[in-house]
Design a protein around this motif. Structure first.
Motif, PDB file in Angstrom:
ATOM      1  N   SER A 155      -3.501   2.714  -6.846  1.00  0.00           N
ATOM      2  CA  SER A 155      -4.924   2.395  -6.708  1.00  0.00           C
ATOM      3  C   SER A 155      -5.286   1.173  -7.557  1.00  0.00           C
ATOM      4  O   SER A 155      -4.668   0.129  -7.406  1.00  0.00           O
ATOM      5  N   TYR A 156      -6.236   1.290  -8.488  1.00  0.00           N
ATOM      6  CA  TYR A 156      -6.653   0.099  -9.238  1.00  0.00           C
ATOM      7  C   TYR A 156      -5.502  -0.546 -10.003  1.00  0.00           C
ATOM      8  O   TYR A 156      -5.415  -1.780 -10.121  1.00  0.00           O
ATOM      9  N   SER A 157      -4.592   0.276 -10.521  1.00  0.00           N
ATOM     10  CA  SER A 157      -3.482  -0.299 -11.293  1.00  0.00           C
ATOM     11  C   SER A 157      -2.482  -1.016 -10.386  1.00  0.00           C
ATOM     12  O   SER A 157      -1.740  -1.884 -10.842  1.00  0.00           O
ATOM     13  N   SER A 158      -2.482  -0.669  -9.093  1.00  0.00           N
ATOM     14  CA  SER A 158      -1.591  -1.390  -8.175  1.00  0.00           C
ATOM     15  C   SER A 158      -2.104  -2.811  -7.932  1.00  0.00           C
ATOM     16  O   SER A 158      -1.318  -3.742  -7.769  1.00  0.00           O
ATOM     17  N   PHE A 177       0.799   1.117  -4.557  1.00  0.00           N
ATOM     18  CA  PHE A 177       0.332   2.227  -3.738  1.00  0.00           C
ATOM     19  C   PHE A 177      -1.202   2.169  -3.648  1.00  0.00           C
ATOM     20  O   PHE A 177      -1.897   2.377  -4.631  1.00  0.00           O
ATOM     21  N   SER A 178      -1.703   1.844  -2.462  1.00  0.00           N
ATOM     22  CA  SER A 178      -3.145   1.726  -2.186  1.00  0.00           C
ATOM     23  C   SER A 178      -3.832   0.642  -3.005  1.00  0.00           C
ATOM     24  O   SER A 178      -4.834   0.890  -3.687  1.00  0.00           O
ATOM     25  N   PRO A 179      -3.347  -0.593  -2.949  1.00  0.00           N
ATOM     26  CA  PRO A 179      -4.043  -1.692  -3.622  1.00  0.00           C
ATOM     27  C   PRO A 179      -5.315  -2.044  -2.857  1.00  0.00           C
ATOM     28  O   PRO A 179      -5.465  -1.714  -1.674  1.00  0.00           O
ATOM     29  N   GLY A 180      -6.231  -2.730  -3.531  1.00  0.00           N
ATOM     30  CA  GLY A 180      -7.473  -3.131  -2.880  1.00  0.00           C
ATOM     31  C   GLY A 180      -8.219  -4.151  -3.710  1.00  0.00           C
ATOM     32  O   GLY A 180      -7.792  -4.518  -4.808  1.00  0.00           O
ATOM     33  N   SER A 204      -2.569   5.349   2.367  1.00  0.00           N
ATOM     34  CA  SER A 204      -2.816   6.350   3.407  1.00  0.00           C
ATOM     35  C   SER A 204      -2.921   5.616   4.734  1.00  0.00           C
ATOM     36  O   SER A 204      -3.093   4.385   4.773  1.00  0.00           O
ATOM     37  N   LEU A 205      -2.827   6.344   5.842  1.00  0.00           N
ATOM     38  CA  LEU A 205      -2.920   5.721   7.158  1.00  0.00           C
ATOM     39  C   LEU A 205      -4.272   5.043   7.341  1.00  0.00           C
ATOM     40  O   LEU A 205      -4.344   3.913   7.859  1.00  0.00           O
ATOM     41  N   SER A 206      -5.339   5.673   6.879  1.00  0.00           N
ATOM     42  CA  SER A 206      -6.684   5.119   7.060  1.00  0.00           C
ATOM     43  C   SER A 206      -6.910   3.843   6.247  1.00  0.00           C
ATOM     44  O   SER A 206      -7.766   3.026   6.587  1.00  0.00           O
ATOM     45  N   GLU A 207      -6.137   3.655   5.192  1.00  0.00           N
ATOM     46  CA  GLU A 207      -6.268   2.457   4.351  1.00  0.00           C
ATOM     47  C   GLU A 207      -5.375   1.307   4.805  1.00  0.00           C
ATOM     48  O   GLU A 207      -5.483   0.184   4.288  1.00  0.00           O
ATOM     49  N   SER A 208      -4.480   1.575   5.736  1.00  0.00           N
ATOM     50  CA  SER A 208      -3.420   0.615   6.059  1.00  0.00           C
ATOM     51  C   SER A 208      -3.937  -0.712   6.612  1.00  0.00           C
ATOM     52  O   SER A 208      -3.356  -1.764   6.336  1.00  0.00           O
ATOM     53  N   VAL A 209      -5.023  -0.703   7.382  1.00  0.00           N
ATOM     54  CA  VAL A 209      -5.566  -1.958   7.926  1.00  0.00           C
ATOM     55  C   VAL A 209      -6.089  -2.833   6.795  1.00  0.00           C
ATOM     56  O   VAL A 209      -5.842  -4.049   6.758  1.00  0.00           O
ATOM     57  N   ALA A 210      -6.809  -2.212   5.846  1.00  0.00           N
ATOM     58  CA  ALA A 210      -7.348  -2.960   4.707  1.00  0.00           C
ATOM     59  C   ALA A 210      -6.224  -3.519   3.841  1.00  0.00           C
ATOM     60  O   ALA A 210      -6.310  -4.656   3.348  1.00  0.00           O
ATOM     61  N   VAL A 211      -5.166  -2.748   3.660  1.00  0.00           N
ATOM     62  CA  VAL A 211      -4.028  -3.200   2.860  1.00  0.00           C
ATOM     63  C   VAL A 211      -3.320  -4.359   3.568  1.00  0.00           C
ATOM     64  O   VAL A 211      -2.912  -5.339   2.924  1.00  0.00           O
ATOM     65  N   HIS A 225       5.783  -3.618   3.898  1.00  0.00           N
ATOM     66  CA  HIS A 225       4.562  -2.835   4.057  1.00  0.00           C
ATOM     67  C   HIS A 225       4.882  -1.579   4.854  1.00  0.00           C
ATOM     68  O   HIS A 225       5.179  -1.652   6.049  1.00  0.00           O
ATOM     69  N   PHE A 226       4.851  -0.435   4.162  1.00  0.00           N
ATOM     70  CA  PHE A 226       5.114   0.836   4.844  1.00  0.00           C
ATOM     71  C   PHE A 226       3.794   1.464   5.284  1.00  0.00           C
ATOM     72  O   PHE A 226       2.913   1.724   4.460  1.00  0.00           O
ATOM     73  N   ILE A 227       3.686   1.709   6.600  1.00  0.00           N
ATOM     74  CA  ILE A 227       2.506   2.368   7.164  1.00  0.00           C
ATOM     75  C   ILE A 227       2.932   3.757   7.649  1.00  0.00           C
ATOM     76  O   ILE A 227       3.787   3.874   8.534  1.00  0.00           O
ATOM     77  N   PRO A 228       2.367   4.804   7.064  1.00  0.00           N
ATOM     78  CA  PRO A 228       2.794   6.159   7.432  1.00  0.00           C
ATOM     79  C   PRO A 228       2.299   6.556   8.819  1.00  0.00           C
ATOM     80  O   PRO A 228       1.260   6.076   9.285  1.00  0.00           O
ATOM     81  N   GLU A 229       3.042   7.425   9.468  1.00  0.00           N
ATOM     82  CA  GLU A 229       2.584   7.993  10.738  1.00  0.00           C
ATOM     83  C   GLU A 229       1.653   9.169  10.481  1.00  0.00           C
ATOM     84  O   GLU A 229       0.715   9.402  11.248  1.00  0.00           O
TER      85      GLU A 229
END
Length: 262
Positions: A155-158, A177-180, A204-211, A225-229
């Motif tokens: 998250s923030y630390s990524s 993991f989940s940067p933004g 997460s899958l829902s965050e993948s477009v933003a990432v 870039h790993f996008i989970p199913e």
């Protein structure tokens, strides 16, 4: 009478000796704990850039130099990696998980760095925590004989890890993991556009477009870039056994780590 008094003192003293010895042994064992006879976990402290004591857990299964630094997400502690760190030791790595000053508690492990920061009246924002990660990189680099470090953030630390990795020569690669775009006044997308070292990102899958948008300026030859199913989850909790599809996250992460050995 005098003889009786002396004898009594000798008996009292001799009875106390084993108790003291046992206490010392227990105190020593609390410093380094052996779990399942497969790895050692040691808790240490070292100073941040502003001298705030940083609490960290070191995991290793042999005398291997530390080469992976694990940083937690918002509201958490080094306990975020309580199980993930053990899995990494099984891969032959020695790792260190730190408490940054921005965080609280997870997995029944309190963030001691954050508590110390509050006691001292120091700032505990996400950006305040950047110096803790920088200090940890320097600490490991000085302890491991100058071997470059794999920096893992959640998250923030990524996002902090991505920012640091661009120009820090002590960092070999970054796993985020989940940067933004978590920081006001800082454009992560633009800041990381000149990456010339391996980068692993997932979410997460829902965050993948933003990432995907966040890292779209990074040279594809350096990016994984790993996008989970599956639905997945925010941050490095994706690696937890309780997360559906954690096996796929681990498989991709392990493949990335293996590529760094080439």
């Amino acid at each position: 009478m005098k003889f009786t008094l002396i004898l009594s003192l000798i008996l009292v003293f001799s009875c106390k000796q084993p108790t003291n010895k046992t206490t010392v042994e227990k105190e020593n064992k609390s410093i380094v704990k052996e779990i399942d006879k497969s790895f050692l976990k040691t808790t240490i402290t070292f100073p941040s850039k502003d001298s705030l004591p940083i609490t960290a857990d070191i995991y290793k299964n042999k005398e291997t130099p530390i080469t992976i630094l694990l940083c937690h997400q918002a509201g958490y502690s080094r306990g975020e990696y309580k199980d993930s760190a053990i899995e990494l030791t099984k891969l032959g790595y020695a790792v260190m998980a730190i408490d940054q000053r921005s965080g609280k508690t997870v997995n029944n492990i309190d963030n001691e760095t954050a508590m110390a920061a509050r006691t001292k009246g120091l700032g505990d924002t996400y950006l305040d925590a950047k110096q803790d990660i920088e200090a940890a990189v320097d600490y490991i680099y000085n302890q491991n004989g100058g071997q470059k470090i794999i920096l893992v953030g959640s998250s923030y630390s990524s996002s902090l890890a991505l920012l640091m990795g661009v120009n820090n020569s002590k960092i070999k690669a970054v796993a985020a993991f989940s940067p933004g775009e978590y920081f006001k006044g800082i454009d992560i997308n633009k800041s990381i556009s000149m990456y010339k070292k391996p980068v692993f990102v997932t979410s997460s899958l829902s965050e993948s477009v933003a990432v995907k948008t966040l890292v779209n300026k990074v040279d594809a030859s350096y990016l994984t870039h790993f996008i989970p199913e599956a639905k997945g989850i925010h941050g490095s909790r994706a690696l937890w056994k309780t997360t559906e599809g954690n096996e796929t996250y681990w498989a991709s992460f392990k493949e990335f780590l293996s590529s760094l050995k080439n």
